[in-house]
Design an enzyme around this catalytic site. Sequence first.
Site, short mmCIF file in Angstrom:
data_model
loop_
_atom_site.label_atom_id
_atom_site.label_comp_id
_atom_site.label_asym_id
_atom_site.label_seq_id
_atom_site.Cartn_x
_atom_site.Cartn_y
_atom_site.Cartn_z
CE1 TYR A 10 -2.46 -20.57 -1.01
CE2 TYR A 10 -2.62 -18.21 -0.66
CZ TYR A 10 -1.91 -19.38 -0.57
OH TYR A 10 -0.65 -19.35 -0.05
CG ASP A 11 -7.93 -16.24 1.06
OD1 ASP A 11 -6.86 -16.50 0.50
OD2 ASP A 11 -8.47 -15.12 1.02
CG ASN A 39 3.65 -12.40 1.55
OD1 ASN A 39 2.84 -12.22 2.45
ND2 ASN A 39 3.34 -12.20 0.29
CB VAL A 52 5.70 -9.51 -5.58
CG1 VAL A 52 6.13 -9.69 -4.13
CG2 VAL A 52 6.10 -8.16 -6.10
CB SER A 54 9.87 -15.44 -8.29
OG SER A 54 8.51 -15.48 -7.94
NE ARG A 76 0.89 -8.94 -0.03
CZ ARG A 76 -0.07 -8.04 -0.24
NH1 ARG A 76 -0.06 -6.89 0.40
NH2 ARG A 76 -1.06 -8.29 -1.07
N PRO A 139 -4.74 -7.63 -0.67
CG PRO A 139 -4.27 -9.32 0.87
CD PRO A 139 -4.22 -9.00 -0.59
N1 UDP Z 1 2.64 -7.78 -7.12
C1 UDP Z 1 3.20 -6.81 -7.95
N2 UDP Z 1 3.84 -7.24 -9.10
C2 UDP Z 1 3.97 -8.56 -9.43
C3 UDP Z 1 3.40 -9.53 -8.56
C4 UDP Z 1 2.75 -9.09 -7.41
O1 UDP Z 1 3.13 -5.60 -7.68
O2 UDP Z 1 4.59 -8.85 -10.48
C5 UDP Z 1 2.00 -7.31 -5.86
C6 UDP Z 1 0.66 -7.96 -5.55
O3 UDP Z 1 -0.39 -7.20 -6.14
C7 UDP Z 1 0.64 -7.89 -4.03
C8 UDP Z 1 2.11 -8.05 -3.65
O4 UDP Z 1 2.86 -7.70 -4.81
O5 UDP Z 1 0.19 -6.62 -3.58
C9 UDP Z 1 2.49 -9.46 -3.21
O6 UDP Z 1 2.01 -10.36 -4.17
P1 UDP Z 1 2.23 -11.95 -4.02
O7 UDP Z 1 1.35 -12.61 -5.04
O8 UDP Z 1 3.69 -12.25 -4.07
O9 UDP Z 1 1.73 -12.28 -2.55
P2 UDP Z 1 0.30 -12.07 -1.81
O10 UDP Z 1 -0.50 -11.03 -2.55
O11 UDP Z 1 -0.36 -13.42 -1.82
O12 UDP Z 1 0.64 -11.61 -0.43
#
Ligand code: UDP
Length: 177
Positions: A10-11, A39, A52, A54, A76, A139
């Site tokens: 992805y990155d 995000n 996260v 949704s 985030r 991250p």
């Molecule tokens: N996350 C969580 N529960 C979930 C989905 C994601 O705690 O059901 C956490 C995930 O580990 C991350 C943050 O929420 O630290 C944002 O995740 P997302 O996949 O939405 O975005 P990204 O990590 O790509 O910034």
Amino acid sequence: MNPVGPRSCYDEGKRCAETLFFDYHRQHQLDIKVVRIFNTYGPRMHPNDGRVVSNMIMQALQGNDLTIFGDGSQTRSFCYVDDLIEGMMLAFNSGPNFTGPVNLGNPTEFTILELAERVLTATHSKSKLTFKPLPVDDPRQRKPDISLASSTLGWTPRVALQDGLKETVAYFRQLTN
Ligand code: UDP
């Protein structure tokens, strides 16, 4: 930066795309605009895409536990979709000398635990929290520096998290009814 981890495609895919766009711009004078989207959330997210916002709204509406990966102290910064689209349109309609890359996102940070609390409030849900292992290479923090977007495009996001969540919850509610 880990180029070979399970989430690296992805990155690395995004980095490669930016390189190719800039090569086309230099070699063929292609008019390009490169935006880096942080995000983003809002109505019409896919309920099962795993992000996260949704995930948590669906869990709250269905009375399931909200899944927190790790201890929920990672942060985030969530941008409402209308704000993002406004920023993208400003970038696309900018003069030919502006190529970006330009960060678009909302710099107001929340921990994942704070997000969970806000989702529970916005949905009036009595769901509990459940803690799961942190994904590889997750991250600790993601927060855009949007000084370029604000100085060159005159853009700043306007929708506060609780207002955007209200719209997003309304969307998911009619989807699950
Ligand atoms: N996350 C969580 N529960 C979930 C989905 C994601 O705690 O059901 C956490 C995930 O580990 C991350 C943050 O929420 O630290 C944002 O995740 P997302 O996949 O939405 O975005 P990204 O990590 O790509 O910034």
